[in-house]
Motif scaffolding. Structure first.
Motif, mmCIF file in Angstrom:
data_model
loop_
_atom_site.group_PDB
_atom_site.id
_atom_site.type_symbol
_atom_site.label_atom_id
_atom_site.label_comp_id
_atom_site.label_asym_id
_atom_site.label_seq_id
_atom_site.Cartn_x
_atom_site.Cartn_y
_atom_site.Cartn_z
ATOM 1 N N PHE A 82 0.618 -1.872 0.401
ATOM 2 C CA PHE A 82 0.087 0.098 -0.305
ATOM 3 C C PHE A 82 1.006 1.626 0.290
ATOM 4 C CE2 PHE A 82 -2.227 3.549 2.253
ATOM 5 C CZ PHE A 82 -3.854 3.197 1.081
ATOM 6 N N ILE A 83 2.176 1.265 0.708
ATOM 7 C CA ILE A 83 3.081 2.283 0.745
ATOM 8 C C ILE A 83 3.761 2.326 -0.424
ATOM 9 C CG2 ILE A 83 4.953 3.311 1.888
ATOM 10 C CD1 ILE A 83 3.772 2.197 4.099
ATOM 11 N N MET A 84 4.464 1.421 -1.231
ATOM 12 C CA MET A 84 4.576 1.454 -2.571
ATOM 13 C C MET A 84 3.950 2.174 -3.681
ATOM 14 S SD MET A 84 5.738 -1.655 -4.669
ATOM 15 C CE MET A 84 3.666 -2.033 -5.447
ATOM 16 N N LEU A 85 2.598 1.871 -3.175
ATOM 17 C CA LEU A 85 1.446 2.425 -4.168
ATOM 18 C C LEU A 85 1.399 3.433 -3.889
ATOM 19 C CD1 LEU A 85 -1.033 -0.710 -4.502
ATOM 20 C CD2 LEU A 85 1.431 0.225 -6.505
ATOM 21 N N PHE A 86 1.087 4.110 -2.908
ATOM 22 C CA PHE A 86 0.839 5.746 -2.205
ATOM 23 C C PHE A 86 1.708 6.305 -1.581
ATOM 24 C CE2 PHE A 86 -2.905 2.814 -2.735
ATOM 25 C CZ PHE A 86 -3.464 3.025 -3.748
ATOM 26 N N ALA A 87 3.034 6.280 -2.290
ATOM 27 C CA ALA A 87 3.439 6.665 -1.092
ATOM 28 C C ALA A 87 3.835 8.318 -1.032
ATOM 29 C CB ALA A 87 5.567 6.360 -1.767
ATOM 30 N N PRO A 88 3.914 8.715 -2.239
ATOM 31 C CA PRO A 88 3.756 10.445 -2.714
ATOM 32 C C PRO A 88 2.597 11.559 -2.101
ATOM 33 C CG PRO A 88 3.702 9.417 -4.670
ATOM 34 C CD PRO A 88 3.477 8.622 -3.834
ATOM 35 N N LEU A 89 1.332 10.472 -1.866
ATOM 36 C CA LEU A 89 -0.006 11.057 -1.591
ATOM 37 C C LEU A 89 0.774 10.411 0.296
ATOM 38 C CD1 LEU A 89 -2.436 9.773 -3.509
ATOM 39 C CD2 LEU A 89 -1.443 11.419 -3.793
ATOM 40 N N LEU A 90 0.900 9.711 0.956
ATOM 41 C CA LEU A 90 0.994 10.008 2.175
ATOM 42 C C LEU A 90 1.995 10.283 3.143
ATOM 43 C CD1 LEU A 90 0.786 6.101 2.377
ATOM 44 C CD2 LEU A 90 -1.132 7.483 3.091
ATOM 45 N N ALA A 91 3.080 10.567 2.444
ATOM 46 C CA ALA A 91 4.516 11.091 2.923
ATOM 47 C C ALA A 91 3.724 12.960 3.228
ATOM 48 C CB ALA A 91 5.345 11.636 1.742
ATOM 49 N N PRO A 92 4.042 13.920 4.441
ATOM 50 C CA PRO A 92 3.828 14.891 5.444
ATOM 51 C C PRO A 92 4.553 15.619 4.370
ATOM 52 C CG PRO A 92 4.816 13.523 6.995
ATOM 53 C CD PRO A 92 4.680 12.674 5.757
ATOM 54 N N PHE A 93 5.782 15.079 4.474
ATOM 55 C CA PHE A 93 6.830 16.399 3.121
ATOM 56 C C PHE A 93 7.353 15.833 2.216
ATOM 57 C CE2 PHE A 93 7.087 17.132 8.641
ATOM 58 C CZ PHE A 93 6.645 18.777 8.052
ATOM 59 N N PHE A 148 10.210 10.166 8.283
ATOM 60 C CA PHE A 148 9.047 9.621 8.260
ATOM 61 C C PHE A 148 9.028 9.841 6.280
ATOM 62 C CE2 PHE A 148 4.596 9.280 7.833
ATOM 63 C CZ PHE A 148 4.612 7.869 8.072
ATOM 64 N N SER A 149 8.953 11.000 5.792
ATOM 65 C CA SER A 149 8.397 10.925 3.762
ATOM 66 C C SER A 149 9.633 10.159 4.293
ATOM 67 C CB SER A 149 8.541 12.477 4.058
ATOM 68 O OG SER A 149 7.476 13.459 4.736
ATOM 69 N N ARG A 150 10.684 10.496 3.611
ATOM 70 C CA ARG A 150 11.295 9.993 2.815
ATOM 71 C C ARG A 150 12.068 7.772 3.408
ATOM 72 N NH1 ARG A 150 16.318 11.560 0.542
ATOM 73 N NH2 ARG A 150 17.529 10.256 1.555
ATOM 74 N N LEU A 151 11.750 7.339 4.074
ATOM 75 C CA LEU A 151 10.838 5.649 5.106
ATOM 76 C C LEU A 151 10.113 5.843 3.438
ATOM 77 C CD1 LEU A 151 12.538 3.988 6.281
ATOM 78 C CD2 LEU A 151 10.776 3.972 7.992
ATOM 79 N N LEU A 152 8.447 6.115 3.998
ATOM 80 C CA LEU A 152 7.327 6.113 2.680
ATOM 81 C C LEU A 152 8.303 6.217 1.243
ATOM 82 C CD1 LEU A 152 5.690 8.194 4.293
ATOM 83 C CD2 LEU A 152 4.942 5.487 4.376
ATOM 84 N N SER A 153 8.658 7.116 1.025
ATOM 85 C CA SER A 153 9.624 6.915 -0.001
ATOM 86 C C SER A 153 10.488 5.985 -1.318
ATOM 87 C CB SER A 153 10.065 8.480 -0.746
ATOM 88 O OG SER A 153 10.457 8.817 -1.907
ATOM 89 N N TRP A 175 16.001 2.786 1.111
ATOM 90 C CA TRP A 175 16.638 2.133 1.895
ATOM 91 C C TRP A 175 18.045 1.647 1.931
ATOM 92 C CZ3 TRP A 175 12.176 -2.585 2.217
ATOM 93 C CH2 TRP A 175 11.105 -1.936 2.348
ATOM 94 N N GLY A 176 18.790 1.451 1.073
ATOM 95 C CA GLY A 176 20.318 1.021 0.592
ATOM 96 C C GLY A 176 21.070 2.606 0.937
ATOM 97 N N VAL A 177 20.019 3.384 0.681
ATOM 98 C CA VAL A 177 20.197 5.288 0.189
ATOM 99 C C VAL A 177 20.503 5.024 1.596
ATOM 100 C CG1 VAL A 177 20.766 7.192 -0.852
ATOM 101 C CG2 VAL A 177 20.275 5.369 -2.010
ATOM 102 N N THR A 229 10.725 3.216 0.713
ATOM 103 C CA THR A 229 9.682 2.233 0.689
ATOM 104 C C THR A 229 9.290 1.442 -1.194
ATOM 105 O OG1 THR A 229 8.815 1.815 2.750
ATOM 106 C CG2 THR A 229 7.179 0.580 1.527
ATOM 107 N N SER A 230 8.872 3.026 -1.270
ATOM 108 C CA SER A 230 8.049 2.606 -2.963
ATOM 109 C C SER A 230 8.977 2.514 -3.831
ATOM 110 C CB SER A 230 7.086 3.969 -3.262
ATOM 111 O OG SER A 230 6.943 3.721 -4.135
ATOM 112 N N ILE A 231 10.074 2.799 -3.533
ATOM 113 C CA ILE A 231 11.871 2.327 -4.860
ATOM 114 C C ILE A 231 12.158 1.565 -4.394
ATOM 115 C CG2 ILE A 231 13.933 3.490 -5.339
ATOM 116 C CD1 ILE A 231 13.208 6.418 -4.546
ATOM 117 N N SER A 232 12.639 0.883 -3.329
ATOM 118 C CA SER A 232 12.571 -1.052 -3.255
ATOM 119 C C SER A 232 12.183 -1.588 -2.881
ATOM 120 C CB SER A 232 13.313 -0.662 -1.737
ATOM 121 O OG SER A 232 14.411 0.502 -1.174
ATOM 122 N N LEU A 233 10.432 -1.460 -3.036
ATOM 123 C CA LEU A 233 9.949 -2.671 -2.811
ATOM 124 C C LEU A 233 9.027 -2.641 -4.546
ATOM 125 C CD1 LEU A 233 8.921 -5.439 -1.494
ATOM 126 C CD2 LEU A 233 6.645 -3.710 -0.815
#
Length: 269
Positions: free
Chosen positions: A18-29, A59-64, A219-221, A66-70
């Motif tokens: 879900f985060i992978m698909l909607f990360a840009p909408l979920l990230a507060p920054f 938090f925003s970077r972690l969501l982003s 995640w690795g970055v 997740t989207s890129i890694s997964l």
């Protein structure tokens, strides 16, 4: 207890998808927005996980990330499955000299460890996530091709396959009708077990600077960026590290459950 772990794994996996698909909408920054005046801020209501050394919202970077890694892992698995089913299905179904040539090509890829081959291919193709996906796919597809070939050979002379052939159906129709479903079922189990393996590959290459380039989050970055602050701000490594751990653990549990339910047997690599 096993069922509880499976429920937890499914919940975690679906949450990550879900985060992978909607990360840009979920990230507060904006995950790449730099604010040096706000660097190393602790967790708060405005920054749930604090900020990093450049003042970016963790938090925003972690969501982003997740989207890129997964997302990259799923793209890699899809490409591996496509090549594996195409080559392995052709080798097993056609047989003869075609089978021999394709299997010798697979042997060439088998002769080199996957990590070494992936590093070599990234070195040849250049850095970047697309090249990482291609390199990892090229270093893994042969194993799937060998599995698919063995499935096709085991079904090729089954009674229902021979009946379909004698009824006048084309070989393509025969393959789609009688062989594709068990191939996909087996490969689905193998792919679910391999997602975590692929995620570790992608994160490892990105950690070495061969995958996603800064300032993009992965995640690795994130771990690579935080390694200089491991003693003063260990949480910056902990967050992406626990994300990798949960991802690998969840998909491994799901894969093992599918393996038990479908009776799929995977070979030791």
């Amino acid at each position: 207890m096993k069922k509880i772990w499976l429920i937890f794994a499914c919940f975690t996996a679906f949450a990550m998808i879900f985060i992978m698909l909607f990360a840009p909408l979920l990230a507060p920054f904006d995950p790449n927005e730099i604010d040096l005046a706000a660097k190393f801020e602790p967790a708060s209501l405005s920054h749930f996980l604090g900020t990093d050394h450049l003042g970016r919202d963790v938090f925003s970077r972690l969501l982003s990330a997740t989207s890129i890694s997964l997302g990259s892992a799923f793209a890699t698995i899809f490409l591996i499955l496509f090549l594996g089913i195409l080559v392995g299905g052709t080798a097993g179904f056609v047989g003869g000299r075609t089978d021999q040539i394709l299997m010798r090509i697979c042997d060439v890829f088998f002769s080199v460890p996957t990590v070494i081959l992936a590093l070599f291919l990234v070195g040849v193709l250049g850095t970047g996530m697309i090249n990482v996906v291609i390199a990892i796919s090229a270093s893994h597809w042969a194993w799937y091709a060998r599995i698919v070939r063995s499935i096709v050979l085991s079904l090729k002379n089954a009674d229902y396959v021979l009946i379909t052939r004698t009824s006048g159906a084309s070989e393509t129709v025969n393959f789609k009708k009688n062989m594709l479903r068990p191939i996909i079922a087996q490969c689905a189990v193998l792919a679910s077990l391999d997602i975590g393996h692929i995620v570790l590959h992608i994160s490892g290459l990105s950690f070495l600077g061969l995958g996603v380039k800064a300032p993009a989050a992965e995640w690795g970055v994130m771990i690579s960026d935080a390694k200089e602050y491991v003693f003063s701000h260990p949480e910056l490594i902990f967050y992406p590290g626990i994300a990798i751990f949960l991802c690998v653990m969840s998909f491994n549990i799901i894969g093992e459950s599918l393996q038990e339910r479908l009776g799929a047997v995977s070979e030791d690599r």
